[in-house]
Design an enzyme around this catalytic site. Structure first.
Site, PDB file in Angstrom:
ATOM      1  N   CYS A   2       0.853  -1.194   0.000  1.00 59.70           N
ATOM      2  CA  CYS A   2       0.000   0.000   0.000  1.00 59.70           C
ATOM      3  C   CYS A   2       0.893   1.250   0.000  1.00 59.70           C
ATOM      4  O   CYS A   2       1.889   1.313   0.714  1.00 59.70           O
ATOM      5  CB  CYS A   2      -0.946   0.085   1.179  1.00 59.70           C
ATOM      6  N   ARG A  27       3.904  -0.292  -4.736  1.00 61.49           N
ATOM      7  CA  ARG A  27       3.622  -0.851  -3.411  1.00 61.49           C
ATOM      8  C   ARG A  27       2.297  -1.610  -3.354  1.00 61.49           C
ATOM      9  O   ARG A  27       1.991  -2.264  -2.362  1.00 61.49           O
ATOM     10  CB  ARG A  27       3.592   0.268  -2.364  1.00 61.49           C
ATOM     11  N   TRP A  75      -2.789  -2.734  -1.759  1.00 63.77           N
ATOM     12  CA  TRP A  75      -2.564  -4.172  -1.911  1.00 63.77           C
ATOM     13  C   TRP A  75      -3.516  -4.815  -0.910  1.00 63.77           C
ATOM     14  O   TRP A  75      -3.354  -4.666   0.298  1.00 63.77           O
ATOM     15  CB  TRP A  75      -1.111  -4.528  -1.604  1.00 63.77           C
ATOM     16  N   ASN A 101      -2.279   1.745   5.724  1.00 64.91           N
ATOM     17  CA  ASN A 101      -1.402   0.671   5.268  1.00 64.91           C
ATOM     18  C   ASN A 101      -1.130  -0.220   6.475  1.00 64.91           C
ATOM     19  O   ASN A 101      -0.768   0.278   7.533  1.00 64.91           O
ATOM     20  CB  ASN A 101      -0.090   1.274   4.742  1.00 64.91           C
ATOM     21  N   GLY A 102      -1.328  -1.530   6.317  1.00 61.88           N
ATOM     22  CA  GLY A 102      -1.070  -2.447   7.431  1.00 61.88           C
ATOM     23  C   GLY A 102      -2.296  -3.291   7.720  1.00 61.88           C
ATOM     24  O   GLY A 102      -3.191  -3.411   6.882  1.00 61.88           O
ATOM     25  N   GLU A 484      17.329 -17.960  -7.717  1.00 59.95           N
ATOM     26  CA  GLU A 484      16.950 -16.585  -8.031  1.00 59.95           C
ATOM     27  C   GLU A 484      16.454 -16.476  -9.485  1.00 59.95           C
ATOM     28  O   GLU A 484      15.463 -15.788  -9.758  1.00 59.95           O
ATOM     29  CB  GLU A 484      18.148 -15.648  -7.768  1.00 59.95           C
ATOM     30  N   LYS A 488      12.641 -15.194 -10.425  1.00 64.22           N
ATOM     31  CA  LYS A 488      12.384 -14.074 -11.320  1.00 64.22           C
ATOM     32  C   LYS A 488      11.369 -14.484 -12.394  1.00 64.22           C
ATOM     33  O   LYS A 488      10.464 -13.740 -12.736  1.00 64.22           O
ATOM     34  CB  LYS A 488      13.682 -13.591 -11.997  1.00 64.22           C
ATOM     35  N   GLU A 491       7.761 -14.990 -10.893  1.00 59.18           N
ATOM     36  CA  GLU A 491       7.023 -13.789 -10.512  1.00 59.18           C
ATOM     37  C   GLU A 491       6.700 -12.894 -11.693  1.00 59.18           C
ATOM     38  O   GLU A 491       5.709 -12.171 -11.662  1.00 59.18           O
ATOM     39  CB  GLU A 491       7.733 -13.002  -9.404  1.00 59.18           C
ATOM     40  N   HIS A 507      18.465 -37.192  -7.293  1.00 56.75           N
ATOM     41  CA  HIS A 507      17.744 -37.754  -6.143  1.00 56.75           C
ATOM     42  C   HIS A 507      16.235 -37.548  -6.270  1.00 56.75           C
ATOM     43  O   HIS A 507      15.512 -37.647  -5.286  1.00 56.75           O
ATOM     44  CB  HIS A 507      18.272 -37.141  -4.842  1.00 56.75           C
ATOM     45  N   LYS A 609       5.681  -4.514  -3.801  1.00 55.35           N
ATOM     46  CA  LYS A 609       7.010  -4.365  -3.230  1.00 55.35           C
ATOM     47  C   LYS A 609       6.832  -3.977  -1.768  1.00 55.35           C
ATOM     48  O   LYS A 609       5.819  -3.399  -1.409  1.00 55.35           O
ATOM     49  CB  LYS A 609       7.747  -3.254  -3.980  1.00 55.35           C
TER      50      LYS A 609
HETATM   51  C1  F6R Z   1      11.597 -10.875  -5.606  1.00 52.77           C
HETATM   52  C2  F6R Z   1      11.518  -9.899  -4.546  1.00 52.77           C
HETATM   53  C3  F6R Z   1      11.119 -10.353  -3.192  1.00 52.77           C
HETATM   54  C4  F6R Z   1      11.880  -9.570  -2.112  1.00 52.77           C
HETATM   55  C5  F6R Z   1      11.361  -9.951  -0.722  1.00 52.77           C
HETATM   56  C6  F6R Z   1      12.118  -9.242   0.375  1.00 52.77           C
HETATM   57  O1  F6R Z   1      12.036 -10.316  -6.800  1.00 52.77           O
HETATM   58  O2  F6R Z   1      11.734  -8.738  -4.759  1.00 52.77           O
HETATM   59  O3  F6R Z   1      11.289 -11.723  -3.039  1.00 52.77           O
HETATM   60  O4  F6R Z   1      13.233  -9.856  -2.232  1.00 52.77           O
HETATM   61  O5  F6R Z   1       9.998  -9.627  -0.628  1.00 52.77           O
HETATM   62  O6  F6R Z   1      12.019  -7.864   0.238  1.00 52.77           O
HETATM   63  P1  F6R Z   1      13.003  -6.901   1.013  1.00 52.77           P
HETATM   64  O7  F6R Z   1      14.359  -7.096   0.444  1.00 52.77           O
HETATM   65  O8  F6R Z   1      12.473  -5.523   0.777  1.00 52.77           O
HETATM   66  O9  F6R Z   1      12.942  -7.305   2.463  1.00 52.77           O
END
Ligand code: F6R
Length: 614
Positions: A2, A27, A75, A101-102, A484, A488, A491, A507, A609
């Site tokens: 949010c 966000r 969000w 937010n929260g 990783e 990527k 997502e 295995h 994010k």
């Molecule tokens: C994936 C991604 C997430 C963040 C995770 C932690 O591309 O961005 O997996 O890495 O949510 O976020 P931070 O680093 O902000 O704690």
């Protein structure tokens, strides 16, 4: 999660709030809304979906010009992403508009109390409870700042609330607990936002708020108190990046721009780390060398991509310091009663510094009297504030939801920490540290080399866009790189992707290999601990079963060449530093494949994010 904006000043609030929401949309993008005081009461517009829907609504039904306002991009947690559940929420008596937010954890009991008084709720959100409580307080004749303090004391959980009272629209008030909020200081105007990007166009002077504080902004000033009304100390700071950093600058996606910023981000993270005596310095570490010498265990705690950065770091830290290092997912950490004590160094990694799972891990670790070092990209965020020390990555704002330069700089910062510990504990001679640092200093150039020859990765993404499944393999530090790469792709492209430790495949997961299945393999540099030969054998095993192998290997690796259906050359680096170059093609691949599929790369579905709920 949010994005929140509040404004009081001399400009048209609509423009400031919508502009701010545009920069905070990363966000959350389930719905958006705005409220301003109008001549006949509060005027609010809100729409489910992305901000563009709200902008269309404002075209169709404009709001009056006003010089104060609040806005929100959501969000969803409580209540689906509908128009009704979008913020701002208004109190039934029409006095206040509020965004949040929260999660208000005790919302059910508060809602029952308000319903018993005859208040009818229009949404399914926890937020509306706060709006109704605030409306009830101001109706008693209490001023809105005091009223918000009263409301905040009654709420449990995590919240940033921003609100105004139509009968006192010269101020906008906000409170925070466990959720981000910053104040922007302008000339004859002031701002509130979840992050400075929202107001960076107007000011780079900001105030960081502490836990359980209420802030009141007017045109002329800012007043901060605790929840009991006592004046509170705040920390003013200057934001060291400007508007251009928060814009796409000609790139189609923020993510692509951020991928291309990685050479600069790594260079900035390494800047100024040596003193005149040639020693590695980490000025931010406020833990004494004596204390660092007493540490007998390191636990790295993080989520998602940051967790994978921690996995990479474990190899280097253990190798350089000989201190046992565990890596743990933050959301699992405190619930398993981990063994940590004052001799444990807990290292948290978080780009945003606001991730709720990681924050709770910090608190748990400190309760056990462990020392906590935060690796973070966001100045003044909650996690570094609550930690004993912080190492900032200097990546600049990361706006694409998928972390890229965040990850790479987290690895670099962890390496700096590992080398610093090795220096402090006498595990490495100065010249050994210097030689690793020299190699690290050369990484921006190597990353640039990868980016300069990235074209085949883009072509491959176009070729593979109809695949239903793609696997990623690696060993040693290549294993977290594989994880990783898969994350990527999941997502951004929403397709089945998995990363495996290459040696583990036989295995079980090798049963997934089918004719033509694309498999990326991160091949370690040649000539160390047979690691290279082992991976080459793993490639042969999957190739024999029909896999199409896409190999990332260092230039001149003729051994692996015969087994690669496709091959991307990586610059020569030592094994421990290879993730800093090997991750780049995987980031570009995911970004490009998602683009080919027509997805919104910066705002993938269901994600946001800065995950500020547990
Ligand atoms: C994936 C991604 C997430 C963040 C995770 C932690 O591309 O961005 O997996 O890495 O949510 O976020 P931070 O680093 O902000 O704690």
């Amino acid at each position: 999660m949010c994005g929140i904006v509040g404004y009081v000043g001399h400009r048209n609030a609509r423009d400031v709030v919508i502009g701010g929401l545009r920069r905070l949309e990363y966000r959350g993008y389930d719905s958006a809304g705005i409220a301003v005081p109008g001549p006949e009461g509060i005027e609010a517009r809100k729409k489910s979906g992305k901000l563009a829907n709200l902008e269309a609504e404002l075209e169709a039904h404009p709001i009056p010009e006003a010089t104060q306002g609040i806005g929100h991009t959501r969000w969803a947690t409580h209540g689906g992403p509908t128009d009704e559940n979008a913020h701002p929420h208004l109190s039934q008596n029409g006095r206040v508009a509020l965004v949040h937010n929260g999660i208000v954890e005790n919302f059910a009991e508060l809602r029952a109390e308000l319903e018993a008084e005859g208040i009818e709720f229009l949404s399914k959100t926890d937020t509306e409870v706060a709006a109704q409580l605030l409306g009830r307080e101001v109706a008693k004749g209490i001023d809105v700042s005091e009223a918000l303090r009263n409301v905040s004391r009654r709420l449990t959980g995590a919240f940033t609330l921003v609100a105004f009272d139509i009968e006192d629209p010269s101020r906008v008030v906000a409170s925070r607990r466990n959720s981000p909020l910053v104040v922007g200081l302008g000339e004859g105007e002031n701002f509130l936002a979840s992050d400075v990007a929202a107001f960076i166009e107007f000011t780079r002077e900001a105030i960081e708020l502490g836990q359980d504080q209420v802030v009141t902004i007017t045109r002329e000033g800012v007043e901060v108190t605790d929840f009991d009304g006592n004046p509170a100390e705040t920390r003013p700071y200057h934001v060291d990046w400007d508007l251009s950093a928060a814009e796409k600058q000609g790139y189609d996606w923020f993510m692509r721009k951020e991928i291309y910023e990685q050479p600069r981000a790594v260079a900035d993270t390494l800047l100024g780390r040596f003193n005149a005596r040639g020693e590695l310095v980490l000025d931010e570490i406020r833990i004494s060398p004596e204390e660092l010498r007493r540490i007998n265990k390191i636990v790295i705690v993080a989520c998602g991509t940051a967790f994978y950065a921690g996995m990479v770091a474990k190899y280097a830290i253990e190798h350089w310091t000989r201190i046992a290092c565990e890596v743990e997912i933050a959301s699992e950490f405190r619930y398993r009663d981990p063994i940590i004590d004052p001799m444990t160094l807990v290292v948290t990694i978080s780009q945003s510094g606001e991730t709720a799972d990681t924050l709770m891990a910090v608190r748990h670790a400190r309760e056990q009297h462990a020392k906590v070092i935060a690796i973070c990209n966001t100045n003044g965020a909650t996690i570094p504030r609550e930690s004993d020390a912080v190492i900032y990555t200097h990546a600049g704002p990361e706006i694409g939801v998928a972390s890229t330069k965040g990850f790479i700089t987290q690895v670099v910062a962890c390496y700096l920490l590992g080398l610093y510990l090795a220096q402090v504990r006498g595990m490495k001679y100065g010249d050994e540290i210097k030689s690793i640092m020299d190699e690290l200093m050369g990484m921006p150039e190597k990353i640039q080399q990868v980016l300069d020859s990235i074209e085949p990765v883009m072509e491959l993404a176009a070729q593979l866009k109809d695949e239903k499944s793609i696997l990623f393999l690696g060993r040693h530090v290549g294993y977290p790189v594989a994880l990783e790469g898969a994350l990527k792709l999941k997502e951004l492209a929403y397709l089945h992707a998995e990363g495996f430790a290459a040696g583990e495949l036989k295995h079980g997961p090798i049963a997934l290999i089918d004719q033509g299945l694309p498999v990326f393999v991160v091949v370690p540099p040649q000539g160390r601990d047979q690691l290279h030969e082992k991976v080459v054998s793993n490639i042969q095993e999957i190739r024999a079963r029909g896999a199409r192998t896409i190999v990332l290997a260092e230039e001149g690796d003729t051994v692996v060449e015969p087994y690669a259906d496709l091959w991307f050359t990586l610059p020569r680096v030592s094994t421990l530093l290879q993730p800093l170059v090997a991750t780049i093609p995987l980031q570009v691949f995911a970004c490009e494949l998602a683009t080919q599929l027509g997805h919104d790369v910066d705002q993938p579905r269901n994600l946001a994010k800065s995950v500020t709920v547990e």
